[in-house]
Design an enzyme around this catalytic site. Sequence first.
Site, mmCIF file in Angstrom:
data_model
loop_
_atom_site.group_PDB
_atom_site.id
_atom_site.type_symbol
_atom_site.label_atom_id
_atom_site.label_comp_id
_atom_site.label_asym_id
_atom_site.label_seq_id
_atom_site.Cartn_x
_atom_site.Cartn_y
_atom_site.Cartn_z
ATOM 1 N N ILE A 188 0.859 -1.182 0.000
ATOM 2 C CA ILE A 188 0.000 0.000 0.000
ATOM 3 C C ILE A 188 0.897 1.233 0.000
ATOM 4 O O ILE A 188 1.723 1.403 0.905
ATOM 5 C CB ILE A 188 -0.927 0.020 1.227
ATOM 6 C CG1 ILE A 188 -1.824 -1.230 1.236
ATOM 7 C CG2 ILE A 188 -1.775 1.294 1.242
ATOM 8 C CD1 ILE A 188 -2.571 -1.438 2.544
ATOM 9 N N PHE A 189 0.745 2.103 -1.000
ATOM 10 C CA PHE A 189 1.587 3.292 -1.113
ATOM 11 C C PHE A 189 0.888 4.510 -0.533
ATOM 12 O O PHE A 189 -0.247 4.818 -0.872
ATOM 13 C CB PHE A 189 1.930 3.556 -2.588
ATOM 14 C CG PHE A 189 2.750 4.798 -2.807
ATOM 15 C CD1 PHE A 189 4.063 4.869 -2.374
ATOM 16 C CD2 PHE A 189 2.201 5.906 -3.447
ATOM 17 C CE1 PHE A 189 4.824 6.012 -2.577
ATOM 18 C CE2 PHE A 189 2.946 7.058 -3.661
ATOM 19 C CZ PHE A 189 4.266 7.111 -3.222
ATOM 20 N N GLY A 190 1.596 5.218 0.350
ATOM 21 C CA GLY A 190 1.079 6.437 0.934
ATOM 22 C C GLY A 190 1.943 7.626 0.562
ATOM 23 O O GLY A 190 3.170 7.519 0.523
ATOM 24 N N TYR A 191 1.313 8.752 0.294
ATOM 25 C CA TYR A 191 2.041 9.953 -0.120
ATOM 26 C C TYR A 191 1.573 11.194 0.636
ATOM 27 O O TYR A 191 2.075 12.295 0.413
ATOM 28 C CB TYR A 191 1.859 10.188 -1.627
ATOM 29 C CG TYR A 191 0.410 10.301 -2.048
ATOM 30 C CD1 TYR A 191 -0.221 11.532 -2.100
ATOM 31 C CD2 TYR A 191 -0.325 9.164 -2.371
ATOM 32 C CE1 TYR A 191 -1.555 11.643 -2.461
ATOM 33 C CE2 TYR A 191 -1.667 9.257 -2.728
ATOM 34 C CZ TYR A 191 -2.271 10.494 -2.774
ATOM 35 O OH TYR A 191 -3.596 10.586 -3.126
ATOM 36 N N GLY A 192 0.602 11.017 1.538
ATOM 37 C CA GLY A 192 0.090 12.102 2.368
ATOM 38 C C GLY A 192 0.260 11.720 3.827
ATOM 39 O O GLY A 192 1.356 11.409 4.281
ATOM 40 N N SER A 193 -0.830 11.717 4.577
ATOM 41 C CA SER A 193 -0.738 11.403 6.007
ATOM 42 C C SER A 193 -0.274 9.973 6.267
ATOM 43 O O SER A 193 0.255 9.678 7.353
ATOM 44 C CB SER A 193 -2.089 11.642 6.688
ATOM 45 O OG SER A 193 -3.096 10.824 6.123
ATOM 46 N N GLU A 229 -9.978 6.576 4.030
ATOM 47 C CA GLU A 229 -9.659 7.222 2.768
ATOM 48 C C GLU A 229 -10.843 7.309 1.800
ATOM 49 O O GLU A 229 -10.965 8.286 1.062
ATOM 50 C CB GLU A 229 -8.502 6.478 2.082
ATOM 51 C CG GLU A 229 -7.243 6.353 2.942
ATOM 52 C CD GLU A 229 -6.583 7.692 3.219
ATOM 53 O OE1 GLU A 229 -6.810 8.646 2.436
ATOM 54 O OE2 GLU A 229 -5.855 7.808 4.207
#
Length: 207
Positions: A15-20, A95
């Site tokens: 799972i890729f996260g780019y914010g919080s 999300e």
Amino acid sequence: MKPQDIIKEKSSLWIFGYGSLVWKPDFEYKRRKIGYIRGYKRRFWHGDDFHRGDKEKPARVVTLIADEEACTWGVAYEVTECQVEASLQYLNMREVVQGGYITEMVEFIPKDGHGSVLSLVYIATPDNPIYLGPASDGEIAAQIAMCRGNTGHNIEYLVRLAEFMRHHCPEVEDGHLFSIETAVLNIFSNCRELRSNDRKSLLLEVI
């Protein structure tokens, strides 16, 4: 793509996260890797009327905008076995239901160079009713400076993301992110000469 479709016959998932998600995943995972995805740029173009804002004053949070020449840095988390279903159920509420994001599958390239992996990512599109779209750095900063939601102040969201990039990806220049951070700083004080730690302290004192 619905979460229940993603987990079919899968014993592990990235799972890729780019914010919080880069500093606050709030789900169990096996391991994490810092890296990037190609073909997208990160922008504070999505609205948030739950976590960092409310119905009257929606906050500004990041989404991904398609751009063949761009790449976006963040963190990919590997979840395995029972973690897969549990993490997707949690993220569906955080999300999708509360944030208005949809899911896509993208290629994640780790910073350590140990091969790419297919990763799930959450993206907000213009079809979302709380999508705010482009605005000047000053307009975005003004909105961030006044918004607070159930999770905390919008400024904290901005600061944590900027600090992640400085600490983990110092070689990457994220002009959009850092320009908005500077614009928020300038709302409260003339802080162009402040050191990184001082910049962070000032903004966190404000909230």
